[in-house]
Enzyme design. Sequence first.
Site, PDB file in Angstrom:
ATOM      1  N   ARG A 224      -2.957   1.215  17.780  1.00 30.47           N
ATOM      2  CA  ARG A 224      -1.607   1.612  17.516  1.00 30.47           C
ATOM      3  C   ARG A 224      -1.693   3.309  17.755  1.00 30.47           C
ATOM      4  O   ARG A 224      -2.005   4.144  16.975  1.00 30.47           O
ATOM      5  CB  ARG A 224      -1.470   1.483  16.111  1.00 30.47           C
ATOM      6  CG  ARG A 224      -0.249   1.452  15.637  1.00 30.47           C
ATOM      7  CD  ARG A 224      -0.009   1.407  14.006  1.00 30.47           C
ATOM      8  NE  ARG A 224      -0.226   2.622  13.360  1.00 30.47           N
ATOM      9  CZ  ARG A 224      -1.300   2.919  12.339  1.00 30.47           C
ATOM     10  NH1 ARG A 224      -1.280   2.020  11.650  1.00 30.47           N
ATOM     11  NH2 ARG A 224      -1.381   4.185  11.882  1.00 30.47           N
TER      12      ARG A 224
ATOM     13  N   HIS B  67       1.955   4.222  11.505  1.00 36.22           N
ATOM     14  CA  HIS B  67       2.539   2.804  11.277  1.00 36.22           C
ATOM     15  C   HIS B  67       3.976   2.619  11.301  1.00 36.22           C
ATOM     16  O   HIS B  67       4.485   1.625  12.123  1.00 36.22           O
ATOM     17  CB  HIS B  67       1.960   2.564   9.827  1.00 36.22           C
ATOM     18  CG  HIS B  67       2.473   1.244   9.412  1.00 36.22           C
ATOM     19  ND1 HIS B  67       1.891   0.066   9.679  1.00 36.22           N
ATOM     20  CD2 HIS B  67       3.353   0.915   8.128  1.00 36.22           C
ATOM     21  CE1 HIS B  67       2.537  -0.870   8.783  1.00 36.22           C
ATOM     22  NE2 HIS B  67       3.352  -0.634   7.995  1.00 36.22           N
TER      23      HIS B  67
ATOM     24  N   TYR C 171      -5.319   9.939   8.077  1.00 36.13           N
ATOM     25  CA  TYR C 171      -6.306   9.174   7.666  1.00 36.13           C
ATOM     26  C   TYR C 171      -7.090   8.979   9.373  1.00 36.13           C
ATOM     27  O   TYR C 171      -8.027   8.272   9.381  1.00 36.13           O
ATOM     28  CB  TYR C 171      -6.051   7.692   7.482  1.00 36.13           C
ATOM     29  CG  TYR C 171      -4.753   7.188   7.850  1.00 36.13           C
ATOM     30  CD1 TYR C 171      -5.043   6.506   9.191  1.00 36.13           C
ATOM     31  CD2 TYR C 171      -3.652   7.258   7.462  1.00 36.13           C
ATOM     32  CE1 TYR C 171      -3.771   6.046   9.776  1.00 36.13           C
ATOM     33  CE2 TYR C 171      -2.448   6.690   7.929  1.00 36.13           C
ATOM     34  CZ  TYR C 171      -2.701   6.084   9.225  1.00 36.13           C
ATOM     35  OH  TYR C 171      -1.546   5.348   9.785  1.00 36.13           O
TER      36      TYR C 171
HETATM   37  C1  LIG Z   1       1.493  -9.648   2.026  1.00 36.04           C
HETATM   38  C2  LIG Z   1       1.658  -8.082   2.166  1.00 36.04           C
HETATM   39  N1  LIG Z   1       0.973  -7.285   1.839  1.00 36.04           N
HETATM   40  C3  LIG Z   1       1.446  -6.016   2.029  1.00 36.04           C
HETATM   41  C4  LIG Z   1       2.167  -5.482   3.103  1.00 36.04           C
HETATM   42  C5  LIG Z   1       2.516  -4.149   3.296  1.00 36.04           C
HETATM   43  N2  LIG Z   1       2.179  -3.839   4.748  1.00 36.04           N
HETATM   44  C6  LIG Z   1       3.104  -4.122   5.679  1.00 36.04           C
HETATM   45  S1  LIG Z   1       2.205  -3.781   7.216  1.00 36.04           S
HETATM   46  C7  LIG Z   1       0.594  -3.395   6.528  1.00 36.04           C
HETATM   47  C8  LIG Z   1      -0.446  -3.210   7.493  1.00 36.04           C
HETATM   48  C9  LIG Z   1      -0.596  -4.418   8.471  1.00 36.04           C
HETATM   49  O1  LIG Z   1      -1.788  -4.219   9.199  1.00 36.04           O
HETATM   50  P1  LIG Z   1      -1.937  -5.245  10.528  1.00 36.04           P
HETATM   51  O2  LIG Z   1      -1.950  -6.751   9.766  1.00 36.04           O
HETATM   52  O3  LIG Z   1      -2.958  -4.676  10.993  1.00 36.04           O
HETATM   53  O4  LIG Z   1      -0.594  -4.934  11.487  1.00 36.04           O
HETATM   54  P2  LIG Z   1      -0.128  -3.721  12.079  1.00 36.04           P
HETATM   55  O5  LIG Z   1       0.779  -2.894  11.153  1.00 36.04           O
HETATM   56  O6  LIG Z   1      -1.341  -2.734  12.603  1.00 36.04           O
HETATM   57  O7  LIG Z   1       0.661  -4.135  13.302  1.00 36.04           O
HETATM   58  C10 LIG Z   1       1.056  -3.704   5.041  1.00 36.04           C
HETATM   59  C11 LIG Z   1      -0.395  -3.645   4.241  1.00 36.04           C
HETATM   60  C12 LIG Z   1       3.059  -6.604   3.796  1.00 36.04           C
HETATM   61  N3  LIG Z   1       3.871  -6.355   4.696  1.00 36.04           N
HETATM   62  N4  LIG Z   1       2.676  -7.944   3.211  1.00 36.04           N
END
Ligand SMILES: Cc1ncc(C[n+]2csc(CCOP(=O)(O)OP(=O)(O)O)c2C)c(N)n1
Lengths: 374, 330
Positions: free
Chosen positions: A271, A275, A284
């Site tokens: 990425r 975020h 971080y």
């Molecule tokens: C059940 C749930 N918990 C927490 C979140 C908050 N949240 C949104 S994106 C994210 C990180 C997700 O990381 P990843 O699965 O690696 O996908 P990326 O964002 O890197 O594409 C979090 C913790 C959420 N959307 N859904």
Amino acid sequence: MQDPSRRPDLDQQATAESYMLPSAQPVQLVDPDGRHVHNDKYPLPDGEALLAAYRELVVGRRVNDQANALVRQGRMAVYPSSHGQEACQVAAAVCIDKQDWLFPTYRDTVAVLARGVDPIQALTLLRGDWHSGYDPYEHNVSIQATPLATQLLHAVGVAHAAKLKGENTVVVAMCGDGATSEGDFHEALNFAAVFHVPVVFFVQNNQYAISVPLHHQTVAPSLAHKAIGYGMPGERVDGNDLAALLSVLGKAVERARDGGGPALVEAHTYRMQSHTNADDATRYRKDDEVQQWVSKDPIQRMRTYLTDLNLLDEEVEKNIAEKAETVAAAMRDGLNAESEVDPEDLFRYVFTEKTSQLLEQAAKLRDELAREPA
Amino acid sequence: MSTTLTFAKALNTALADEMEADSTVVVFGEDVGPLGGVFRITDGLTARFGEERCFDTPLAESGIMGMAIGMAMNGLRPVVEMQFDAFAYPAFEQVVSHVAKMPNRTKGKVKLPMVIRIPYAGGIGGVEHHCDSSESYYAHTPGLTVVAPATVQDAYTMLREAIRHPDPVVFLEPKKLYWSKEDLELESLRESVGSFGRAVVAREGSDATLIAYGPSVSTALNAAAAAAEEGRSLEVIDVRSIVPFDDETVAASVRKTGRAVVIAEAPGFASVASEIVARVQERCFHSLAAPVLRVTGFDIPYPAPKLEQFYLPSVDRILDAVDDLQWEDA
Ligand SMILES: Cc1ncc(C[n+]2csc(CCOP(=O)(O)OP(=O)(O)O)c2C)c(N)n1
């Protein structure tokens, strides 16, 4: 459909090593310098297919840039960019056919567009007009899921229904590395394997879940290795290598279509940006780390490779850039135009038929708005 | 000496003070470590107290909650963060089936002193799943203490008291207040005995009572200020603690004023607001000059950012409800 007795998982001779374990290294067919890397198992897609996908790749990068700009201009509430991951985005969309389904997340706007969804409709969610702006049945693209990993089970359900109905449908279900820690990820893979349904789980391992690095999610040798525990093959692929992605995903899709059941594909990518615009990645991770991925960019290597093949020259490149600009301009025009939201929509879709309570509440709001000085 | 703090910083200070005072307090969740949480409520805690005391978990809410139960069973005081209201739902099974029931099931032998912090409610233009008012699910579950601070001072004192509480506390943090500021006398607050579980009169008045909690308290206060200009004196009660509910303070106010409106962001149907109306009506029937009314969210999924203005209880909507309280002169 393949003869079920020839399914590898029913073959007494088959072992985890022989058909389920991922490759020792992520599959790479075109290296960061644009050179072909030979692979016994995965053939290079033909030049025309690569060129068509490359076009989407360039458009995808432009979409990310434009979306970021629109957030800065206050035209969108938020945008989770897939800058750096566009090869995964494109491959996920083009590895399936029209009748197949895609289950994307909030980060997968580029994949959604590559599948043919109108950009303005796709950005409705992030613009803040409504929770989703496109009809999932038009291009067989489910809503962009926000609650992590939940969509993976829906993908299994769509595939299972297709199987019961005798439809020739494959489903690609996307999630991130962080989402693989959720219970729903486990349940989805297990269900898919037990019901032997045609789903390809496609994990974009971009190394971070917001601030949390992969080693806080798992100590498994790779995410692809998790597949074995469910009784399905896992594969890992260079997520910045469009050719390898097309080949690996293509094979998994073909296998699923032939009745071979589900598979897990993990793409190693990064990425490149925060975020979302609300995040500050410098809190971080070090810039050094980010810089290391710059040279692995998915676009540059494909450009070199296709140019060396004489498939890409200035003329073609110009055409592609023009196409990208057209999409960006459509995004700008669409999002710069004031959109109309209708307060009555609040009540319109909660149930097929409004309850008497909702009728009352809608009437009350209507009165209230009528009283307001225009 | 007074210090100006944001709501977010007050929570952060409360966590740090409690971690300092009690080495069994541990903080964990998603992104709460080096990042300091997406709202920065745990900012600096890992640096100050080490990774053992404040750490990131794998991304799994049920995992966070289930592990917190075990840690509480084994002598620690977990303070866990659910990143957003709607992302706490994967943990619901653990909350309802175990957090809420374990002490009762074991006839009090197993206590679960833990705090479940949840940034909640709307008003920040968040996309879906980031604005739910989920208090009714928790309040409906016997065994859960459910509180929602509405001021910076309460953010500080109530979080400290929640951490010290012997039972599990669902601690609801109104997101839209995170950036609000107040001057606090931290030194004296550190010493003071709090009023956990009690409602307070946030503004005195005599004509009608507005009953609110969390994000709706400031809206109620604004409504009271607007009503005062029109010559109507509204009392505002900040409920603070949904479970236990302070019947005494609320009923005393309504008996005095004879009229009441309950305000909450959550959909009104089968909600905390409904419960408050019922309790007031049962206790104050003979003092009431009008039915107790509610101003709540509509019975719909929380709307997209551009429509949220039509959904949220507003000053105008509250004043309309007050106008409907069967005034003799009307
Ligand atoms: C059940 C749930 N918990 C927490 C979140 C908050 N949240 C949104 S994106 C994210 C990180 C997700 O990381 P990843 O699965 O690696 O996908 P990326 O964002 O890197 O594409 C979090 C913790 C959420 N959307 N859904």
